[in-house]
Write a protein that holds these residues in place. Structure first.
Motif, PDB file in Angstrom:
ATOM      1  N   ILE A 126       0.857  -1.199   0.000  1.00 44.24           N
ATOM      2  CA  ILE A 126       0.000   0.000   0.000  1.00 44.24           C
ATOM      3  C   ILE A 126       0.890   1.244   0.000  1.00 44.24           C
ATOM      4  O   ILE A 126       1.905   1.297   0.701  1.00 44.24           O
ATOM      5  N   TYR A 127       0.485   2.231  -0.797  1.00 43.63           N
ATOM      6  CA  TYR A 127       1.266   3.477  -0.890  1.00 43.63           C
ATOM      7  C   TYR A 127       0.404   4.680  -0.588  1.00 43.63           C
ATOM      8  O   TYR A 127      -0.751   4.768  -0.983  1.00 43.63           O
ATOM      9  N   PHE A 128       0.988   5.632   0.145  1.00 38.29           N
ATOM     10  CA  PHE A 128       0.341   6.909   0.369  1.00 38.29           C
ATOM     11  C   PHE A 128       1.435   7.952   0.453  1.00 38.29           C
ATOM     12  O   PHE A 128       2.339   7.795   1.253  1.00 38.29           O
ATOM     13  N   PRO A 129       1.356   9.032  -0.336  1.00 32.70           N
ATOM     14  CA  PRO A 129       0.365   9.307  -1.375  1.00 32.70           C
ATOM     15  C   PRO A 129       0.368   8.221  -2.458  1.00 32.70           C
ATOM     16  O   PRO A 129       1.349   7.480  -2.580  1.00 32.70           O
ATOM     17  N   PRO A 130      -0.736   8.141  -3.212  1.00 32.11           N
ATOM     18  CA  PRO A 130      -0.848   7.060  -4.195  1.00 32.11           C
ATOM     19  C   PRO A 130       0.242   7.097  -5.265  1.00 32.11           C
ATOM     20  O   PRO A 130       0.702   8.167  -5.638  1.00 32.11           O
ATOM     21  N   ARG A 131       0.638   5.927  -5.681  1.00 31.23           N
ATOM     22  CA  ARG A 131       1.618   5.817  -6.771  1.00 31.23           C
ATOM     23  C   ARG A 131       0.958   5.163  -7.967  1.00 31.23           C
ATOM     24  O   ARG A 131       0.058   4.347  -7.812  1.00 31.23           O
ATOM     25  N   LYS A 132       1.454   5.522  -9.134  1.00 31.21           N
ATOM     26  CA  LYS A 132       0.929   4.927 -10.377  1.00 31.21           C
ATOM     27  C   LYS A 132       1.619   3.589 -10.655  1.00 31.21           C
ATOM     28  O   LYS A 132       1.089   2.731 -11.341  1.00 31.21           O
ATOM     29  N   VAL A 133       2.854   3.470 -10.122  1.00 28.31           N
ATOM     30  CA  VAL A 133       3.634   2.257 -10.364  1.00 28.31           C
ATOM     31  C   VAL A 133       4.229   1.808  -9.031  1.00 28.31           C
ATOM     32  O   VAL A 133       4.665   2.634  -8.240  1.00 28.31           O
ATOM     33  N   CYS A 134       4.238   0.523  -8.762  1.00 31.15           N
ATOM     34  CA  CYS A 134       4.826  -0.005  -7.534  1.00 31.15           C
ATOM     35  C   CYS A 134       6.341  -0.087  -7.723  1.00 31.15           C
ATOM     36  O   CYS A 134       6.804  -0.723  -8.678  1.00 31.15           O
ATOM     37  N   PRO A 135       7.121   0.567  -6.848  1.00 30.81           N
ATOM     38  CA  PRO A 135       8.576   0.548  -7.055  1.00 30.81           C
ATOM     39  C   PRO A 135       9.182  -0.846  -6.925  1.00 30.81           C
ATOM     40  O   PRO A 135      10.282  -1.100  -7.427  1.00 30.81           O
ATOM     41  N   GLU A 136       8.488  -1.773  -6.275  1.00 31.91           N
ATOM     42  CA  GLU A 136       8.982  -3.153  -6.146  1.00 31.91           C
ATOM     43  C   GLU A 136       8.678  -3.955  -7.407  1.00 31.91           C
ATOM     44  O   GLU A 136       9.550  -4.652  -7.942  1.00 31.91           O
ATOM     45  N   CYS A 137       7.450  -3.877  -7.855  1.00 31.83           N
ATOM     46  CA  CYS A 137       7.013  -4.728  -8.971  1.00 31.83           C
ATOM     47  C   CYS A 137       7.222  -4.087 -10.346  1.00 31.83           C
ATOM     48  O   CYS A 137       7.131  -4.769 -11.374  1.00 31.83           O
ATOM     49  N   ARG A 138       7.433  -2.794 -10.334  1.00 30.02           N
ATOM     50  CA  ARG A 138       7.669  -2.030 -11.567  1.00 30.02           C
ATOM     51  C   ARG A 138       6.709  -2.385 -12.691  1.00 30.02           C
ATOM     52  O   ARG A 138       5.535  -2.161 -12.603  1.00 30.02           O
ATOM     53  N   ARG A 139       7.254  -3.043 -13.760  1.00 29.61           N
ATOM     54  CA  ARG A 139       6.421  -3.264 -14.948  1.00 29.61           C
ATOM     55  C   ARG A 139       5.175  -4.105 -14.639  1.00 29.61           C
ATOM     56  O   ARG A 139       4.113  -3.858 -15.182  1.00 29.61           O
ATOM     57  N   GLU A 140       5.333  -5.054 -13.728  1.00 29.74           N
ATOM     58  CA  GLU A 140       4.184  -5.930 -13.408  1.00 29.74           C
ATOM     59  C   GLU A 140       3.032  -5.147 -12.770  1.00 29.74           C
ATOM     60  O   GLU A 140       1.889  -5.581 -12.791  1.00 29.74           O
ATOM     61  N   SER A 141       3.381  -3.990 -12.160  1.00 27.40           N
ATOM     62  CA  SER A 141       2.330  -3.223 -11.487  1.00 27.40           C
ATOM     63  C   SER A 141       1.689  -2.200 -12.415  1.00 27.40           C
ATOM     64  O   SER A 141       0.678  -1.594 -12.070  1.00 27.40           O
ATOM     65  N   PHE A 142       2.265  -1.996 -13.590  1.00 30.76           N
ATOM     66  CA  PHE A 142       1.744  -0.983 -14.497  1.00 30.76           C
ATOM     67  C   PHE A 142       0.292  -1.296 -14.872  1.00 30.76           C
ATOM     68  O   PHE A 142      -0.024  -2.420 -15.275  1.00 30.76           O
ATOM     69  N   GLN A 143      -0.560  -0.305 -14.680  1.00 30.80           N
ATOM     70  CA  GLN A 143      -2.016  -0.444 -14.867  1.00 30.80           C
ATOM     71  C   GLN A 143      -2.597  -1.557 -13.998  1.00 30.80           C
ATOM     72  O   GLN A 143      -3.625  -2.149 -14.309  1.00 30.80           O
TER      73      GLN A 143
END
Lengths: 134, 354
Positions: A27-44
């Motif tokens: 969970i991220y706050f403030p919200p992130r568009k991409v997870c810094p851990e999962c990177r490409r896998e988290s996109f969209q």
């Protein structure tokens, strides 16, 4: 602060809307568009996540030389709060005396006036924290 | 006015800012005997909002707690009405900010009300009408104020801050509205012109032709329409601009001290204007038991009164006070401040260059 910027952040400031990576669950706050851990896998693959609003004080201090905007509140308590979801937020502590505060104290977010553009301008509302019993 | 369908209170909660000031402290600054003024008004202390508190923050906190009590999902709220005479913006609704902070936006109707001290009960009636007509299932009615009293004016001894929110619906009711009626005239007892910071008032004119006439006539109208007597009620809540007026009105109409005591908050927190009757009713509901009957009459200068006949249901015992504080707990958490801090907080002194 330009009107669009404040308006865009209303969800975060009023309700504590962050984001959650659907890939790893972080969970991220403030919200992130991409997870810094999962990177490409988290996109969209990120979803909105509303924080419960409760957490505990990690560390805190009393501000005696405030920013001009907070002069009326001086001295005030600023704390780093770890929310129950694990994210850390910086915020004012209200309705409590400095000598009553301690690390680990349970707190809850409550809506307060954070500032204003000018006496004629927009009023900025958002979260501050106060102690709770549980 | 009687509703065709059953309508009542599903949840309620109030909030009062933590700071307090005594009439003595105020009187000392202006060369008046504040202590005896306080005794005359039956006000021991009044609440003062912190500079970061206003009608939006008081309304939001009250509504958040009321929703917790009602166990209603924010997306099921279809109307929010906020009654106040100290909305932070002259143009831009308080209700939209409250709706956004409760996550009730965007599928709802929302608006602000102003009718001096009875804007909150006007919001009650609107929600009642909308629920009873089937337009909505759940609405929130809020009465809240951070009222203004000019430095040195008599109002400064009483003008306070606080508010309460009510979730109004037709099922899972904690209390039912059995009847309501209003009494409205054009009476210039108290006003604030556009752009003015502090209100003006008619001094003694605010008593007999204003407060007493409206509160008495509206209450008697409710008793006539329902065929009930003052002693039929377990509790009564009257608008409380000071401690003296509601006691006098209650006595004159045949209500006892015991009936009004649980809802008489003005001695400890002052006059919370639109918040006064909603907070008094909340404190009374905190004490109520199933089957208790409550009569409520608000008063708003300008002028009008709204009366309500309320019956408490068996659901009142299910209230879990774990997460939502009772009114007496909120009032007990306080901190007394000096006039100089009060003057700074209420922006009665301007900072250099500001």
């Amino acid at each position: 602060m330009p009107i669009p910027r404040f308006w865009r952040e209303i969800e975060q400031r009023y309700k504590g809307i962050g984001s959650r990576c659907k890939n790893c669950g972080e969970i991220y706050f403030p919200p992130r568009k991409v997870c810094p851990e999962c990177r490409r896998e988290s996109f969209q693959n990120m979803e909105e996540y509303e924080l419960e609003g409760t957490g505990e004080v990690v560390t805190y201090t009393e501000i005696h030389e405030p920013h001009q905007e907070f002069e009326m509140l001086s001295p005030y308590i600023l704390a780093i709060v770890e929310m129950d979801e694990g994210v850390r937020l910086t915020g004012h502590l209200v309705n409590v005396d400095y000598d009553e505060v301690e690390s680990g104290m349970r707190v809850e977010a409550s809506m307060r006036k954070l500032g204003e553009e000018s006496p004629k301008g927009l009023i900025y509302y958002g979260y501050k924290f106060w102690p709770i019993d549980d | 006015m009687k509703t065709k369908e059953e309508v009542g209170i599903k949840g309620y909660a109030g909030y009062v800012p933590r700071y307090r000031i005594t009439p003595k402290e105020i009187g000392d600054v202006w060369g008046k005997d504040g202590e005896s003024m306080g005794k005359g008004l039956r006000i021991e202390s009044k609440s003062v909002p912190s500079p970061d508190e206003d009608v939006v923050t008081i309304s939001t906190q009250s509504a958040k707690w009321a929703m917790q009590r009602a166990d209603v999902d924010s997306q099921d709220i279809e109307a929010i009405y906020v009654g106040s005479e100290s909305h932070p913006y002259a143009v831009k609704p308080t209700a939209t900010i409250v709706a956004a902070s409760l996550a009730a936006s965007p599928d709802l109707t929302a608006a602000d009300y102003e009718f001096a001290c009875k804007a909150g009960t006007a919001a009650f009636q609107t929600c009642m009408g909308m629920v009873a007509s089937g337009m909505i299932d759940n609405g929130i009615a809020i009465g809240a104020d951070t009222s203004q009293g000019a430095p040195g004016d008599a109002l400064e001894y009483s003008a306070a801050a606080g508010g309460a929110a009510y979730i109004i619906g037709s099922d899972d009711l904690l209390a039912k509205f059995r009847h309501t009626c209003s009494y409205t005239t054009d009476t210039p007892d108290f006003w604030r012109r556009e752009g003015e910071k502090y209100p003006q008032h008619g001094g003694r004119f605010t008593g007999k032709p204003a407060y007493f006439k409206h509160v008495t006539n509206c209450t008697n109208k409710l008793l006539d329409e329902t065929g009930r007597e003052p002693e039929d009620y377990d509790y009564a809540v009257f608008h409380q601009p000071n401690g003296k007026f509601p006691m006098k009105a209650a006595k004159r109409m045949g209500f006892s001290k015991e009936q009004i005591e649980p809802g008489l908050l003005v001695p400890k927190i002052g006059n919370t204007y639109s918040g006064a009757v909603p907070l008094g009713l909340a404190a009374t509901l905190d004490h109520a038991e199933p089957g208790d009957e409550i009569l409520v009459t608000s008063y708003g200068s300008g002028a009008g009164s709204d009366s309500f006949d309320i019956e408490v249901t068996e659901n009142i015992v299910k209230i879990d006070d774990e997460n939502v504080p009772r009114i007496e707990e909120i009032i007990a958490d306080n901190e007394f401040i000096s006039y100089s801090v009060y003057a700074k907080y209420r922006e009665k002194i301007s900072e250099g260059g500001a």
